[in-house]
Design a protein around this motif. Sequence first.
Motif, PDB file in Angstrom:
ATOM      1  N   LEU A  82      29.988  16.644  30.648  1.00  0.00           N
ATOM      2  CA  LEU A  82      29.017  15.788  31.328  1.00  0.00           C
ATOM      3  C   LEU A  82      29.663  14.545  31.928  1.00  0.00           C
ATOM      4  N   VAL A  83      30.542  13.903  31.182  1.00  0.00           N
ATOM      5  CA  VAL A  83      31.163  12.679  31.692  1.00  0.00           C
ATOM      6  C   VAL A  83      32.106  12.998  32.847  1.00  0.00           C
ATOM      7  N   SER A  84      32.827  14.099  32.772  1.00  0.00           N
ATOM      8  CA  SER A  84      33.685  14.504  33.897  1.00  0.00           C
ATOM      9  C   SER A  84      32.831  14.774  35.130  1.00  0.00           C
ATOM     10  N   MET A  85      31.667  15.394  34.925  1.00  0.00           N
ATOM     11  CA  MET A  85      30.774  15.680  36.050  1.00  0.00           C
ATOM     12  C   MET A  85      30.227  14.401  36.667  1.00  0.00           C
ATOM     13  N   LEU A  86      29.797  13.454  35.839  1.00  0.00           N
ATOM     14  CA  LEU A  86      29.235  12.221  36.405  1.00  0.00           C
ATOM     15  C   LEU A  86      30.313  11.363  37.061  1.00  0.00           C
ATOM     16  N   ASP A  87      31.563  11.514  36.611  1.00  0.00           N
ATOM     17  CA  ASP A  87      32.670  10.776  37.221  1.00  0.00           C
ATOM     18  C   ASP A  87      33.102  11.362  38.557  1.00  0.00           C
ATOM     19  N   HIS A  88      33.023  12.688  38.694  1.00  0.00           N
ATOM     20  CA  HIS A  88      33.679  13.338  39.832  1.00  0.00           C
ATOM     21  C   HIS A  88      32.798  14.284  40.650  1.00  0.00           C
ATOM     22  N   TRP A  98      33.638   8.969  21.535  1.00  0.00           N
ATOM     23  CA  TRP A  98      33.222   8.764  22.924  1.00  0.00           C
ATOM     24  C   TRP A  98      34.280   8.025  23.747  1.00  0.00           C
ATOM     25  N   ALA A  99      35.038   7.143  23.124  1.00  0.00           N
ATOM     26  CA  ALA A  99      36.010   6.349  23.881  1.00  0.00           C
ATOM     27  C   ALA A  99      37.155   7.213  24.404  1.00  0.00           C
ATOM     28  N   ILE A 100      37.690   8.067  23.542  1.00  0.00           N
ATOM     29  CA  ILE A 100      38.739   8.995  23.976  1.00  0.00           C
ATOM     30  C   ILE A 100      38.218   9.850  25.127  1.00  0.00           C
ATOM     31  N   CYS A 101      36.993  10.342  24.960  1.00  0.00           N
ATOM     32  CA  CYS A 101      36.384  11.189  25.984  1.00  0.00           C
ATOM     33  C   CYS A 101      36.270  10.450  27.314  1.00  0.00           C
ATOM     34  N   ASP A 102      35.594   9.330  27.298  1.00  0.00           N
ATOM     35  CA  ASP A 102      35.228   8.671  28.545  1.00  0.00           C
ATOM     36  C   ASP A 102      36.432   8.084  29.282  1.00  0.00           C
ATOM     37  N   CYS A 103      37.358   7.490  28.527  1.00  0.00           N
ATOM     38  CA  CYS A 103      38.533   6.878  29.165  1.00  0.00           C
ATOM     39  C   CYS A 103      39.474   7.931  29.741  1.00  0.00           C
ATOM     40  N   SER A 104      39.455   9.123  29.175  1.00  0.00           N
ATOM     41  CA  SER A 104      40.269  10.214  29.712  1.00  0.00           C
ATOM     42  C   SER A 104      39.624  10.814  30.951  1.00  0.00           C
ATOM     43  N   CYS A 105      38.322  11.092  30.866  1.00  0.00           N
ATOM     44  CA  CYS A 105      37.635  11.778  31.962  1.00  0.00           C
ATOM     45  C   CYS A 105      37.755  11.058  33.292  1.00  0.00           C
ATOM     46  N   ILE A 106      37.689   9.735  33.270  1.00  0.00           N
ATOM     47  CA  ILE A 106      37.716   8.979  34.522  1.00  0.00           C
ATOM     48  C   ILE A 106      39.038   9.168  35.266  1.00  0.00           C
ATOM     49  N   THR A 107      40.090   9.569  34.562  1.00  0.00           N
ATOM     50  CA  THR A 107      41.389   9.734  35.217  1.00  0.00           C
ATOM     51  C   THR A 107      41.545  11.085  35.911  1.00  0.00           C
ATOM     52  N   TYR A 108      40.613  12.006  35.696  1.00  0.00           N
ATOM     53  CA  TYR A 108      40.804  13.371  36.206  1.00  0.00           C
ATOM     54  C   TYR A 108      40.337  13.517  37.653  1.00  0.00           C
ATOM     55  N   LYS A 109      40.859  12.671  38.504  1.00  0.00           N
ATOM     56  CA  LYS A 109      40.482  12.695  39.912  1.00  0.00           C
ATOM     57  C   LYS A 109      40.951  13.967  40.616  1.00  0.00           C
ATOM     58  N   PHE A 110      41.896  14.665  40.010  1.00  0.00           N
ATOM     59  CA  PHE A 110      42.345  15.933  40.605  1.00  0.00           C
ATOM     60  C   PHE A 110      41.208  16.944  40.693  1.00  0.00           C
ATOM     61  N   MET A 111      40.170  16.760  39.882  1.00  0.00           N
ATOM     62  CA  MET A 111      39.041  17.696  39.905  1.00  0.00           C
ATOM     63  C   MET A 111      38.290  17.655  41.229  1.00  0.00           C
ATOM     64  N   ARG A 112      38.397  16.556  41.942  1.00  0.00           N
ATOM     65  CA  ARG A 112      37.681  16.417  43.208  1.00  0.00           C
ATOM     66  C   ARG A 112      38.323  17.240  44.328  1.00  0.00           C
ATOM     67  N   LYS A 113      39.605  17.565  44.172  1.00  0.00           N
ATOM     68  CA  LYS A 113      40.322  18.278  45.230  1.00  0.00           C
ATOM     69  C   LYS A 113      40.099  19.789  45.189  1.00  0.00           C
ATOM     70  N   ALA A 161      24.062  12.583  29.053  1.00  0.00           N
ATOM     71  CA  ALA A 161      23.101  13.126  30.017  1.00  0.00           C
ATOM     72  C   ALA A 161      22.322  11.993  30.678  1.00  0.00           C
ATOM     73  N   ALA A 162      21.882  11.025  29.889  1.00  0.00           N
ATOM     74  CA  ALA A 162      21.154   9.882  30.447  1.00  0.00           C
ATOM     75  C   ALA A 162      22.032   9.091  31.404  1.00  0.00           C
ATOM     76  N   TRP A 163      23.270   8.910  31.033  1.00  0.00           N
ATOM     77  CA  TRP A 163      24.232   8.216  31.894  1.00  0.00           C
ATOM     78  C   TRP A 163      24.397   8.972  33.204  1.00  0.00           C
ATOM     79  N   ALA A 164      24.522  10.302  33.110  1.00  0.00           N
ATOM     80  CA  ALA A 164      24.682  11.120  34.312  1.00  0.00           C
ATOM     81  C   ALA A 164      23.476  10.974  35.236  1.00  0.00           C
TER      82      ALA A 164
END
Length: 238
Positions: free
Chosen positions: A144-150, A104-119, A178-181
Motif C-alpha cells: 500500500l505505501v509503495s502504491m501511494l508513493d509511486h 512501519w518506519a522501516i516500511c515507509d522510509c524504504s518504500c519512498i526510495t523505490y522510484k524505479f517502480m515508476r519506470k 489504506a487511509a493514508w493512500a
Amino acid sequence: MENTREIMIEAIREELRESADKDYKKFQESLIPGLTTMMGVRLPKLRKMAKKIAGEDYAGFLEKADDSCYEELMLQGIVIGYAKMEREEQTQALARFVPKINNWAICDCSCITYKFMRKDSAYWFAFLERYLSSEREYEIRFALVSMLDHFVTEDYIDRLLDICNHLDSDAYYVQMAAAWAVSVCYVKFPEKTAAFLQTDTMDTFTHNKSIQKIRESYRVSKEEKDRLLKWKREDTGK
C-alpha cells in the motif's frame, strides 16, 4: 572477497556506533512499537550511508547485514532503492527484504526510495499486488505505501481506490496505510476520491481515518474539509 566484505561491514557498524544519538533513540523507541535493537542514528545519516553503500559493494552489504539491528535493516531497504540494479536483481532483493520488515518506519522510509517502480509501472504494480493477499501486516503495508508513493496516477487511481475498498484486514498498520493512500488520492484526484468516499465499503475506522487525514492536509481547502465532515460515519467500534 569474504574478508573484504567483513571489513566493509565492520566499518559500517563502526560508523553507525559513532553516529548514535541516545536522546534520538529514546524518542524513536516511543514512536515505533516492537523494537528490539536500535542505536539511534538519524534518518538523514542513514540515507547518506545508504547512497555510499549503493555505489560500492551493495550486494555484499545486503548479504552480510544484521536483520536484527534496526539501522542495518533500514539501510538494506534504502540501499535497494539507491543501488543501480537490473529489474531482476531488484525483484530478488525486494523478495528477500520485504518479509524482514517488522515496523512501519522501516516500511515507509524504504518504500519512498523505490522510484524505479515508476519506470516499469505495470510490472511493479503487479509485483506489489501479490503482497495484498499476505497474512503479514507489514507485507500488506509495504504494498500500500509503495502504491501511494509511486502509483497515484491517472493510470492507477481507480485500481488503487478499488484495492483500498476491498482490503480484508483489520490490522492497524494496514488500515492506517489504506487511509493514508485514500488521502493522497484525494489530494491528487479530489473529485474522483470524493465520489469514492460517498459510496465506499471500507470499514468505519479506515473510512473515518481517511477523512481525518485528508482534513489534516494543507493542500485541501476549508470548504472541502467542512464538506468531508458530512461523510463521516458513526463509529460503533472496529
